[in-house]
Design a protein around this motif. Sequence first.
Motif, PDB file in Angstrom:
ATOM      1  N   UNK A   1       0.829  -1.192   0.000  1.00 42.12           N
ATOM      2  CA  UNK A   1       0.000   0.000   0.000  1.00 42.12           C
ATOM      3  C   UNK A   1       0.869   1.250   0.000  1.00 42.12           C
ATOM      4  N   UNK A   2       0.451   2.242  -0.752  1.00 46.32           N
ATOM      5  CA  UNK A   2       1.162   3.523  -0.796  1.00 46.32           C
ATOM      6  C   UNK A   2       0.631   4.439   0.289  1.00 46.32           C
ATOM      7  N   UNK A   3       1.477   4.748   1.240  1.00 47.45           N
ATOM      8  CA  UNK A   3       1.112   5.662   2.310  1.00 47.45           C
ATOM      9  C   UNK A   3       2.204   6.686   2.543  1.00 47.45           C
ATOM     10  N   UNK A   4       1.967   7.540   3.515  1.00 47.68           N
ATOM     11  CA  UNK A   4       2.966   8.500   3.963  1.00 47.68           C
ATOM     12  C   UNK A   4       2.588   8.897   5.385  1.00 47.68           C
ATOM     13  N   UNK A   5       3.595   9.129   6.211  1.00 48.36           N
ATOM     14  CA  UNK A   5       3.336   9.706   7.532  1.00 48.36           C
ATOM     15  C   UNK A   5       3.533  11.204   7.416  1.00 48.36           C
ATOM     16  N   UNK A   6       2.459  11.922   7.549  1.00 54.37           N
ATOM     17  CA  UNK A   6       2.463  13.357   7.314  1.00 54.37           C
ATOM     18  C   UNK A   6       2.527  14.129   8.623  1.00 54.37           C
ATOM     19  N   UNK A   7       3.381  15.128   8.657  1.00 56.06           N
ATOM     20  CA  UNK A   7       3.307  16.096   9.748  1.00 56.06           C
ATOM     21  C   UNK A   7       1.997  16.858   9.659  1.00 56.06           C
ATOM     22  N   UNK A   8       1.556  17.364  10.799  1.00 56.82           N
ATOM     23  CA  UNK A   8       0.374  18.217  10.810  1.00 56.82           C
ATOM     24  C   UNK A   8       0.735  19.561  11.405  1.00 56.82           C
TER      25      UNK A   8
END
Length: 269
Positions: A82-89
């Motif tokens: 799966x294509x994901x990313x951990x994004x800052x908020x």
Amino acid sequence: MKFDLHTHHLRCGHAEGTIEDYVQAAIKAGLQVIGISDHSPYFAHKDDRPQPGIAMARSEFPRYVEEVLRLKEQYRDRIEILLGVESDFFPDQVDAYKEAYARYPFDYIIGSVHQTRGVSIFNRNRWKKLTDAEQIEEKKHYYDLIAQSARSGMFQVLGHIDAMKGYYPAFSFIKADEAVDNALRTIGECGIAIEINTSGKTKDVGGWYPSDDMLERALHFGVQVTFGSDAHIPERVGDEWELVRSRLKEIGFTQWVFYRGKQPVIVPL
């Protein structure tokens, strides 16, 4: 079905191994689904890579996506990638991040609050010399940001929602129940998931994020849950998955989820 939505690799500057190393580790660990979710670039910063030891360069992001999609096809008969990313908020930068993510076919995006008031949540020094009242205010601010991240519409998963305890275990005992409950209520109302993240065992606090009592409150507010090892070395992919599954059943959960095409896939516990 065994899955892990939270993994990193060498692009972020503080993890080891290639994406393919994590895919192969997932196969070895018996996973059917592996999510790749390295740290997002700082999209709103003027520099391409302002913090090389924390996140990938903005210019590297297209190659990251391209590599995940290539491996997704290469390994399609062995494991689902799966294509994901951990994004800052960052509340004042939401538009820049949304614009960056809209260009790519993400299966899911993990939203994580890594900084409050410009200071890392893992910085031990932030707690020095604070009064009890000031500590409560810091915890309230942290959970207000988490609630804002849930409402932003950017994320399918919220990452390690009590990770501030990582290098400051006393964080768990700071009384800010109303702020925590408001965040969990908001997450439940927004229909997104929180992860059970087993990387807490690598920090001073030990154990997982979030704590059992928070998971019990999450269940009360109808919050969905998912699993993420937050592996920064391939050997940790799927780490303690069975233990987490067993504990969730004890707490009262009957299912957890992963995301494909930003839609939840329900997996019975």
